[in-house]
Every structure is written in C-alpha cells, then in structure tokens.
Design an enzyme around this catalytic site. Structure first.
Site, PDB file in Angstrom:
ATOM      1  CB  VAL A  35     -10.798 -18.646  35.482  1.00 18.47           C
ATOM      2  CG1 VAL A  35     -10.669 -18.740  33.975  1.00 18.47           C
ATOM      3  CG2 VAL A  35      -9.711 -17.753  36.065  1.00 18.47           C
ATOM      4  CD  GLU A  36      -9.356 -15.658  40.590  1.00 17.63           C
ATOM      5  OE1 GLU A  36      -9.086 -15.777  41.803  1.00 17.63           O
ATOM      6  OE2 GLU A  36      -8.828 -14.778  39.860  1.00 17.63           O
ATOM      7  CG  MET A  37     -15.499 -14.731  42.875  1.00 15.96           C
ATOM      8  SD  MET A  37     -15.818 -13.526  44.181  1.00 15.96           S
ATOM      9  CE  MET A  37     -15.393 -14.490  45.634  1.00 15.96           C
TER      10      MET A  37
END
Length: 322
Positions: free
Chosen positions: A128-130
C-alpha cells in the site's frame, strides 16, 4: 585570576580578567533534555541518502519517493490524514514525521521494527506504500551511472539493498530539529519563555503528560494503550485493522489498541494527530488526551497554557524554524 560567582538563582557568571564576561546560564535539571546537535556522519553516505530520499524509482511505478509523504518543509509529514500510496489510494494509518525519528526506540506506530533500516526495507515492499521489491530497486539504481558512482564512493560493494537502506537511514539520522525555544529554555535561557509558557510547562508536568511524553524526544520511547481511562474506539466508532496496534504483531490481548507514544517535538507543525488522524487540531488532540489517557477535566485556561507550551517544541531544520 578568574573568579566564578553563583547567584542565588543558580545563574553562573565568570568575571574573566575583570571584564565581566557572562557565561551561558547553567542547563536546567529537568527530566526532559534538549536535542543533541546534528551528528557528523559520512558525507558521501549522507548525500547519497538525501538523493535516495527524493528518488521516485524506489516505488514500483516511479511515482513515489520518501519525500512524497515526509515533506521536510511541512514538519516531516504531509499534512494529510492518510498519505497516498503508489496506486493513488490512501494508506491505512497516519504518516508520522521523519524528523527526529532516529531518536525513537522503535519505528512505525505499532513499533514492529527496531531500526530505520528495517523501516525503510518494509516501506519499499509495502503493497500500500511503494509496492516494489528490492531486486527491482537495485536493478533500477544500478542502471544509472550517477548512482553507480555515488554508491562506489560510499560503499566498496556498490549498489545493494542493504546499502540503499543504510544510506537512507544515515541521511535520516541527520534530520534532527534542534534549537527549539524549549531546548533553549532547558539549556538555561529561561527568559525565552513567556510566563504563560512557563505555566504551561508546569501544567504539562503536573497533569502527568510527562509520564508518557518523556525522554529526549518527548515521546517515542515507550508503548501505551490508546484509551487508558476510557474506550476511545467505542466512542469514535467503526474500528479498523490499524486500530489494533501491537495486537497485530503479538496477538496478545494486552496489546490491543497499544501504540508507540509519539514524539511531541514539532507537534504544532504535524497536524492531523494520532494514528487515525482523528484530531485535526492541537486543541482537539489535547482534549482527547485529557479524556482518554488522563481521565481529567482541566479548565480551559490550563488547556490553553499547555498548548502554548507545546508550541515551543518546534525546532529548526536547515537553519530555519519549522
């Protein structure tokens, strides 16, 4: 001869050769301590880390860098309730400030890793981030001559996942924000505070805020349940997975809703507050803390005084106040 005189208020002066040159006032004997100076680390690693901090190639689709969510001009966070991941969707927990993060005893709200290197490792591969993987990151960076040269200057073995993580962590260890008005106060310049700010600091101690917001980072060095004196989550309604805190790691009922106590340094610049970004203002955050952590009902005057004190915790970065 030099003569050292101590006045009854504890301020030390040295009369150097009869010229009356004052020394700095003596540091106060307080439980909270001023931030240290920015450490002197390997310049090649720091500069490489700075470049990587701003490098979108760390994300799977080249859209997101560390600086996208940790904006140094905005208190080291991004002023959003929830930062936007590589896929354009919000993440599930409020982004903490990167400033002074190296002084925290654990990283992430639930304290799931011990080091900045481990935190970086997880953010890059987070879905969900990078959303990337370390093999791809290393390949992408190795394909660029500028990074090849920079890594060779800093690390004998060149571009590796461990070296990327170490360079970023080395840079982040320089992201301290010293010289807040509170730091200057602790160092003995008590005149820098207004009488209201001095009263606010005293109320901060008297009400027990300092029991959790302690240490050099004024927090960040212990875990605490969110809702010690009342059911915060029942009152807020609609719990989500990120509300479980350390329980997600330990599956221990005692860790349900337990989080790392956040640092209060630069708190006036890092709204919104809490892991769920539920408090939009410092005033709201103070109200929640009094009700659910302390079980106290202070006067409005006392709350206002504490807020005035909290605003003195903003330090400097790159020679400018936050």
């Amino acid at each position: 001869m030099n003569e050292v005189l101590t006045c009854r208020f504890g301020v030390v002066f040295m009369l150097c050769l009869g010229l009356g040159m004052p020394l700095m006032a003596a540091p106060l004997d307080e439980a909270l301590k001023p931030l240290p100076a920015v450490p002197m680390l390997d310049p090649a690693k720091v500069e490489l880390g700075r470049q990587l901090f701003n490098e979108p190639r760390l994300s799977v689709n080249n859209t997101l860098s560390c600086a996208s969510c940790h904006r140094l001009e905005s208190g080291g966070a991004d002023n959003k309730p929830f930062s936007i991941g590589f896929d354009g969707k919000p993440v599930d927990i409020n982004t903490p400030s990167v400033f002074n993060a190296s002084l925290n005893f654990k990283q992430f709200w639930n304290g799931r890793v011990d080091t900045l290197e481990a935190q970086i490792q997880q953010v890059v591969i987070s879905p969900v981030e990078m959303g990337s993987d370390w093999k791809t990151v290393v390949q992408n960076l190795s394909s660029l001559p500028a990074y090849q040269a920079a890594f060779q200057r800093a690390y004998p073995d060149g571009v590796t996942a461990a070296n990327v993580q170490n360079a970023l962590a080395t840079y982040e260890r320089t992201l301290l924000t010293p010289n807040s008005r509170f730091d200057q106060y602790l160092l003995g310049n008590t005149d820098i505070f207004t009488i209201q700010e001095k009263y606010g600091y005293q109320r901060f101690k008297d009400y027990g805020c300092i029991a959790c917001h302690q240490g050099i980072n004024i927090g960040g060095n212990m875990f605490q349940k969110f809702g010690v004196m009342g059911d915060y989550f029942k009152a807020r309604g609609k719990t989500v997975e990120s509300d479980l805190g350390r329980y997600l790691l330990t599956q221990d009922e005692e860790d349900r809703h337990v989080f790392k106590v956040p640092s209060l340094r630069n708190v006036a610049a890092t709204a919104p507050y809490f892991h769920d970004a539920s408090a939009k203002t410092l005033e709201e955050a103070v109200d929640v803390m009094f009700k659910y952590q302390l079980g106290r009902n202070p006067s409005q005057e006392d709350k206002d005084l504490i807020i005035q004190f909290l605003k003195t915790l903003s330090g400097e970065w790159a020679g400018k106040p936050l």
